[in-house]
Design a protein around this motif. Structure first.
Motif, PDB file in Angstrom:
ATOM      1  N   LEU A  62       0.846  -1.191   0.000  1.00 49.21           N
ATOM      2  CA  LEU A  62       0.000   0.000   0.000  1.00 49.21           C
ATOM      3  C   LEU A  62       0.883   1.243   0.000  1.00 49.21           C
ATOM      4  O   LEU A  62       1.708   1.423   0.891  1.00 49.21           O
ATOM      5  N   ILE A  63       0.717   2.081  -1.017  1.00 52.67           N
ATOM      6  CA  ILE A  63       1.400   3.365  -1.051  1.00 52.67           C
ATOM      7  C   ILE A  63       0.576   4.318  -0.190  1.00 52.67           C
ATOM      8  O   ILE A  63      -0.530   4.696  -0.540  1.00 52.67           O
ATOM      9  N   MET A  64       1.114   4.692   0.955  1.00 55.28           N
ATOM     10  CA  MET A  64       0.354   5.387   1.988  1.00 55.28           C
ATOM     11  C   MET A  64       0.337   6.897   1.748  1.00 55.28           C
ATOM     12  O   MET A  64       1.360   7.562   1.882  1.00 55.28           O
ATOM     13  N   PRO A  65      -0.824   7.458   1.387  1.00 60.15           N
ATOM     14  CA  PRO A  65      -0.869   8.895   1.110  1.00 60.15           C
ATOM     15  C   PRO A  65      -0.879   9.761   2.358  1.00 60.15           C
ATOM     16  O   PRO A  65      -0.566  10.944   2.297  1.00 60.15           O
ATOM     17  N   GLN A  66      -1.272   9.206   3.503  1.00 60.78           N
ATOM     18  CA  GLN A  66      -1.327   9.949   4.751  1.00 60.78           C
ATOM     19  C   GLN A  66      -0.172   9.534   5.653  1.00 60.78           C
ATOM     20  O   GLN A  66       0.410   8.466   5.479  1.00 60.78           O
ATOM     21  N   VAL A  67       0.164  10.374   6.623  1.00 58.36           N
ATOM     22  CA  VAL A  67       1.325  10.087   7.466  1.00 58.36           C
ATOM     23  C   VAL A  67       0.880   9.625   8.845  1.00 58.36           C
ATOM     24  O   VAL A  67      -0.184   9.998   9.343  1.00 58.36           O
ATOM     25  N   GLU A  68       1.721   8.803   9.445  1.00 55.74           N
ATOM     26  CA  GLU A  68       1.448   8.243  10.765  1.00 55.74           C
ATOM     27  C   GLU A  68       2.146   9.072  11.829  1.00 55.74           C
ATOM     28  O   GLU A  68       3.368   9.208  11.821  1.00 55.74           O
ATOM     29  N   MET A  69       1.363   9.662  12.717  1.00 56.15           N
ATOM     30  CA  MET A  69       1.935  10.462  13.804  1.00 56.15           C
ATOM     31  C   MET A  69       1.367  10.021  15.147  1.00 56.15           C
ATOM     32  O   MET A  69       1.259  10.808  16.081  1.00 56.15           O
ATOM     33  N   GLY A  70       0.992   8.727  15.196  1.00 59.97           N
ATOM     34  CA  GLY A  70       0.454   8.179  16.426  1.00 59.97           C
ATOM     35  C   GLY A  70      -1.034   7.981  16.394  1.00 59.97           C
ATOM     36  O   GLY A  70      -1.608   7.405  17.323  1.00 59.97           O
ATOM     37  N   GLN A  71      -1.705   8.436  15.335  1.00 60.55           N
ATOM     38  CA  GLN A  71      -3.167   8.386  15.278  1.00 60.55           C
ATOM     39  C   GLN A  71      -3.703   7.072  14.733  1.00 60.55           C
ATOM     40  O   GLN A  71      -4.905   6.865  14.679  1.00 60.55           O
ATOM     41  N   GLY A  72      -2.807   6.173  14.308  1.00 61.42           N
ATOM     42  CA  GLY A  72      -3.241   4.865  13.846  1.00 61.42           C
ATOM     43  C   GLY A  72      -3.713   4.828  12.414  1.00 61.42           C
ATOM     44  O   GLY A  72      -4.362   3.862  12.001  1.00 61.42           O
ATOM     45  N   ILE A  73      -3.345   5.817  11.617  1.00 56.68           N
ATOM     46  CA  ILE A  73      -3.889   5.898  10.267  1.00 56.68           C
ATOM     47  C   ILE A  73      -3.270   4.857   9.348  1.00 56.68           C
ATOM     48  O   ILE A  73      -3.912   4.399   8.390  1.00 56.68           O
ATOM     49  N   TYR A  74      -2.034   4.439   9.610  1.00 63.57           N
ATOM     50  CA  TYR A  74      -1.458   3.370   8.796  1.00 63.57           C
ATOM     51  C   TYR A  74      -2.345   2.124   8.855  1.00 63.57           C
ATOM     52  O   TYR A  74      -2.568   1.455   7.848  1.00 63.57           O
ATOM     53  N   VAL A 120      -9.667   9.378   7.273  1.00 61.90           N
ATOM     54  CA  VAL A 120     -10.684   8.366   6.972  1.00 61.90           C
ATOM     55  C   VAL A 120     -11.849   8.992   6.226  1.00 61.90           C
ATOM     56  O   VAL A 120     -12.398   8.399   5.286  1.00 61.90           O
ATOM     57  N   ARG A 121     -12.228  10.205   6.615  1.00 59.37           N
ATOM     58  CA  ARG A 121     -13.320  10.881   5.900  1.00 59.37           C
ATOM     59  C   ARG A 121     -13.000  11.042   4.425  1.00 59.37           C
ATOM     60  O   ARG A 121     -13.844  10.839   3.557  1.00 59.37           O
ATOM     61  N   ALA A 122     -11.765  11.440   4.130  1.00 56.93           N
ATOM     62  CA  ALA A 122     -11.384  11.715   2.748  1.00 56.93           C
ATOM     63  C   ALA A 122     -11.194  10.441   1.935  1.00 56.93           C
ATOM     64  O   ALA A 122     -11.520  10.407   0.748  1.00 56.93           O
ATOM     65  N   TYR A 123     -10.675   9.398   2.577  1.00 60.49           N
ATOM     66  CA  TYR A 123     -10.275   8.212   1.825  1.00 60.49           C
ATOM     67  C   TYR A 123     -11.210   7.018   2.002  1.00 60.49           C
ATOM     68  O   TYR A 123     -10.948   5.949   1.449  1.00 60.49           O
ATOM     69  N   TRP A 124     -12.289   7.169   2.738  1.00 58.08           N
ATOM     70  CA  TRP A 124     -13.244   6.083   2.944  1.00 58.08           C
ATOM     71  C   TRP A 124     -13.702   5.492   1.608  1.00 58.08           C
ATOM     72  O   TRP A 124     -13.687   4.274   1.409  1.00 58.08           O
ATOM     73  N   THR A 125     -14.075   6.326   0.676  1.00 58.16           N
ATOM     74  CA  THR A 125     -14.516   5.832  -0.627  1.00 58.16           C
ATOM     75  C   THR A 125     -13.355   5.588  -1.589  1.00 58.16           C
ATOM     76  O   THR A 125     -13.275   4.511  -2.197  1.00 58.16           O
ATOM     77  N   PRO A 126     -12.406   6.534  -1.781  1.00 53.08           N
ATOM     78  CA  PRO A 126     -11.321   6.276  -2.734  1.00 53.08           C
ATOM     79  C   PRO A 126     -10.500   5.028  -2.427  1.00 53.08           C
ATOM     80  O   PRO A 126     -10.169   4.261  -3.335  1.00 53.08           O
ATOM     81  N   MET A 127     -10.164   4.806  -1.169  1.00 54.52           N
ATOM     82  CA  MET A 127      -9.375   3.630  -0.829  1.00 54.52           C
ATOM     83  C   MET A 127     -10.157   2.348  -1.089  1.00 54.52           C
ATOM     84  O   MET A 127      -9.627   1.362  -1.613  1.00 54.52           O
ATOM     85  N   ARG A 128     -11.416   2.346  -0.717  1.00 56.30           N
ATOM     86  CA  ARG A 128     -12.229   1.148  -0.953  1.00 56.30           C
ATOM     87  C   ARG A 128     -12.406   0.912  -2.447  1.00 56.30           C
ATOM     88  O   ARG A 128     -12.372  -0.234  -2.920  1.00 56.30           O
ATOM     89  N   LYS A 129     -12.595   1.981  -3.214  1.00 54.55           N
ATOM     90  CA  LYS A 129     -12.724   1.809  -4.660  1.00 54.55           C
ATOM     91  C   LYS A 129     -11.432   1.265  -5.267  1.00 54.55           C
ATOM     92  O   LYS A 129     -11.470   0.450  -6.200  1.00 54.55           O
ATOM     93  N   ALA A 130     -10.302   1.725  -4.759  1.00 56.15           N
ATOM     94  CA  ALA A 130      -9.032   1.215  -5.261  1.00 56.15           C
ATOM     95  C   ALA A 130      -8.936  -0.287  -5.026  1.00 56.15           C
ATOM     96  O   ALA A 130      -8.552  -1.056  -5.917  1.00 56.15           O
TER      97      ALA A 130
END
Length: 724
Positions: A62-74, A120-130
């Motif tokens: 997974l090419i991760m577009p968002q960064v991990e700063m402790g929030q668990g986004i990875y 998650v708000r921004a990528y909920w649909t794009p990531m799932r579509k990918a």
């Protein structure tokens, strides 16, 4: 930990095919684990979109577009992909995305940025579509090989299955064939009822590396031959270097050079200790400039003067509540300057050479970092490579790139790579700050309920500087967030915004952003109205929420779990109370009940915080709970201790001894209850912070009758029993 940090390139083919999904691209790895640039003899590459790569050995990246700063986004982002692609979570490796707004721009910001509770708000649909598109293409490739209908195939754990014949093929065996297919325009997404991963707690993917110490943060970057530097800038914002006596600094063992620029002085050494000891030996004379007389009092007085000016109308509907009119209750609320103080202080490693620049750091804004480095180095952005890392805390500070500008300018005078590290004192005293904000509210009551409401927000516009296209009509959309859309039915509704930039003090976003101010003021004012009408604060809110069922549900859930109607245990030598905060910001609904004990000497102990959360569909429940808990630590630190004060232009705080965070003996019991929801996901990184201060302030109000209209908590005032 390198599997979380390697930074791939992108091929021309990736770029050309990627825009089918809003400028987002999915690419596939080769067996050697590097992104392929297609050549005559190169294996076929599966690349229907910009996020995923699947190697011939079946490895998914997974090419991760968002960064991990402790929030668990990875973990959350990987879950979105793995769910639709029918992959085990552990089968996906991560790579930080390279700098590219076109390919990895946050769909909300339109630039490559992590913040504002948008991931998650921004990528909920794009990531799932990918993931869904990749899965559909793999199924089609298998169906063609077997000469069966795609609908007769299914997927499970990285394999395409054909139940009727018992055949199966792993994804790796299908990657080359799938690469030759056309991505579906609108791939169907899974019904949430069939989710295997989403909505179920998953172990964070980065926890092992952070636990065993192998995780790599920006401050850990160690390119060969690196030297170390630390710096001092003028203690007064905007000041310049007047003169430097560096004789003693150069005599320190390990010091290699002293770099003097117009606005800072840096000492370069073989290691950080030499650089720091050398810096301590410098004798610097500063030209302090026009801000040398700034003080907290003068800055506050200027904000109050600004509040007298007419604001830009944000929303205007129905009857008005003019201050001073009959039946109108008015109040004002203020928040102080705050530092971010992430545990990993500012740092940036730079290797500047003719025609090229490498930057190693942890940043929330890859392309802004690249552009700033290019500007400082006199290069084109494409000549700058930013190696992003895990962030040891961001909180909005790493949405800024001023530290990269300084590091590159220092590196221009150093032969070879140099790691520039800010001391904690430099980080806190000469940083960018969460600005002071003020809110002036008025409400006209009839039969105890507001029939007209006015809210004036006064503060700077970070948006105007940071994201100019979002600043339109003189309105900062962040500053008024939570004021223009508060959850209550209040009749006539007027909100306006007065832009006021504090003289000389650089300001930026801080965790919770605009709603820090607006939620604190709205919820404090609602409590004021309830008590003016001798109403229970819970029942008063309920009466104003008949048209807002999601807000009402979290309020009722929090009240039930906190035992609102039950008596509180007594406190020897003190008073006890409960307070409420209800908010609907960042697309989520939260209600928090705080329990406090206020001793007769004014000491405040927050004993318990109970929060109910409706953030729409939940990706990783444990991640949501952790985010709320972490936000509460941040918000409670601000309530009990947080302020940056100025005297003679200088910040008076310097380290964690006088810019406090809550300590373990101050931390209350925290309960977080998730309210099931089928709505689209909301943000969760910010609301835990914004919910604490009003809940605690209202609990103090209940215990003492003192409404705190400013933060942090004034213990002297509580001991006296007076009002602000």
């Amino acid at each position: 930990m390198d599997k979380y940090l390697s930074t791939p390139g992108t091929s021309r083919r990736d770029v050309l095919r990627g825009l089918a999904y809003g400028g987002l691209l999915l690419a596939v790895d080769l067996p050697l684990g590097r992104l392929a640039v297609a050549g005559e003899n190169a294996p076929a590459v599966f690349a229907p979109d910009a996020f995923i790569r699947i190697a011939g050995d079946g490895t998914a990246t997974l090419i991760m577009p968002q960064v991990e700063m402790g929030q668990g986004i990875y973990t959350a982002m990987t879950m979105l992909i793995a769910e639709e692609l029918d992959l085990p979570l552990a089968a996906v490796r991560l790579e930080a995305a390279p700098a590219s707004d076109a390919l990895y721009g946050n769909p909300i910001f339109k630039i490559q940025a992590t913040g504002g509770s948008t991931s998650v708000r921004a990528y909920w649909t794009p990531m799932r579509k990918a993931g869904a598109a990749a899965r559909a293409m793999l199924v089609e490739a298998a169906a063609k090989r077997w000469q069966v209908a795609p609908a007769s195939c299914e997927t499970r754990d990285g394999t395409v299955l054909h139940a009727a014949t018992g055949r199966s093929l792993p994804y790796g065996d299908l990657a080359a064939a799938a690469a030759r297919l056309t991505p579906p325009a609108d791939p169907p997404l899974k019904d949430p009822k069939t989710f295997r991963l989403l909505g179920k707690t998953q172990t964070r993917l980065d926890i092992e590396a952070k636990g065993n110490g192998s995780a790599q943060y920006g401050i850990d970057a160690m390119p060969p031959g690196v030297k170390f530097a630390t710096l001092a800038s003028c203690p007064v914002p905007g000041g310049k270097v007047k003169s430097v006596d560096d004789a003693q600094a150069r005599a320190v063992p390990g010091v290699r050079q002293v770099v003097v620029l117009d606005d800072l002085v840096a000492v370069v050494g073989d290691h950080m200790w030499a650089a720091k000891k050398g810096l301590d030996k410098l004798v610097i004379t500063w030209d302090e400039g026009p801000n040398a007389t700034l003080s907290t009092d003068s800055l506050r007085a200027a904000m109050h003067e600004a509040a007298k000016q007419p604001g830009v109308p944000v929303k205007s509907e129905g009857a008005d509540a003019q201050p001073g009119a009959p039946g109108v209750i008015s109040a004002s609320y203020e928040l102080p300057f705050l530092a971010h103080a992430p545990m990993e202080p500012m740092n940036c490693t730079v290797h500047l050479r003719p025609g090229a620049c490498d930057v190693w750091t942890g940043t929330q804004v890859m392309t802004k970092a690249q552009a700033m480095a290019a500007q400082a180095a006199g290069l084109k952005p494409e000549q700058v490579t930013v190696h992003n890392h895990l962030l040891g805390g961001g909180f909005g500070r790493r949405l800024e790139v001023d530290m990269i500008d300084k590091a590159v300018r220092i590196a221009a005078h150093v032969d070879g790579p140099v790691k520039v590290v800010w001391t904690r004192e430099e980080d806190i005293q000469k940083a960018m700050y969460r600005s002071t904000y003020g809110s002036w509210l008025s409400a006209k009551l009839e039969n105890g309920k507001p029939v007209a409401w006015r809210h004036t927000v006064v503060g700077p516009s970070v948006i105007a500087r940071w994201l100019p296209p979002a600043f339109t009509g003189g309105i900062d959309i962040d500053a008024i967030d939570g004021a223009s859309d508060q959850p209550y039915a209040v009749g006539g509704f007027h909100v306006d915004y007065v832009r006021h930039e504090p003289q000389g003090v650089p300001t930026c976003f801080w965790r919770g952003v605009g709603p820090n101010n607006t939620v604190f003021s709205v919820e404090s004012f609602i409590d004021r109205l309830a008590r003016e009408t001798k109403s229970d604060p819970l029942e008063y809110r309920r009466a104003l929420l008949s048209a807002n069922p999601r807000a009402l549900q979290v309020l009722n859930t929090a009240a039930e779990r906190a035992g609102w109607a039950t008596p509180l245990p007594a406190e020897a030598g003190g008073r006890v109370g409960r307070g409420i905060c209800l908010q609907s910001v960042f697309g989520s609904y939260l209600a928090t009940i705080a329990e406090v004990a206020v001793r007769d000497d004014g000491d405040v102990r927050v004993r318990r915080l109970v929060t109910a959360v409706d953030c729409g569909m939940v990706v990783n429940p444990d991640g949501v709970i952790s985010q709320i808990q972490g936000g509460m630590v941040f918000g409670l630190s601000a309530a009990l201790h947080g302020q940056i004060t100025f005297e003679k232009g200088r910040v008076q705080q310097s380290n964690f001894h006088d810019y406090r965070v809550v300590r373990i003996d101050e931390m209350p019991a925290v309960e977080v209850h998730l309210v099931p929801s089928t709505e689209a996901p909301g943000g969760i990184g910010e609301p835990g912070t914004t919910t604490v201060q009003p809940a605690v302030a209202n609990a103090i109000y209940a215990a003492t009758g003192v409404q705190l209209t400013r933060m942090p908590i004034d213990r002297t005032l509580l001991a006296k029993g007076g009002r602000t």
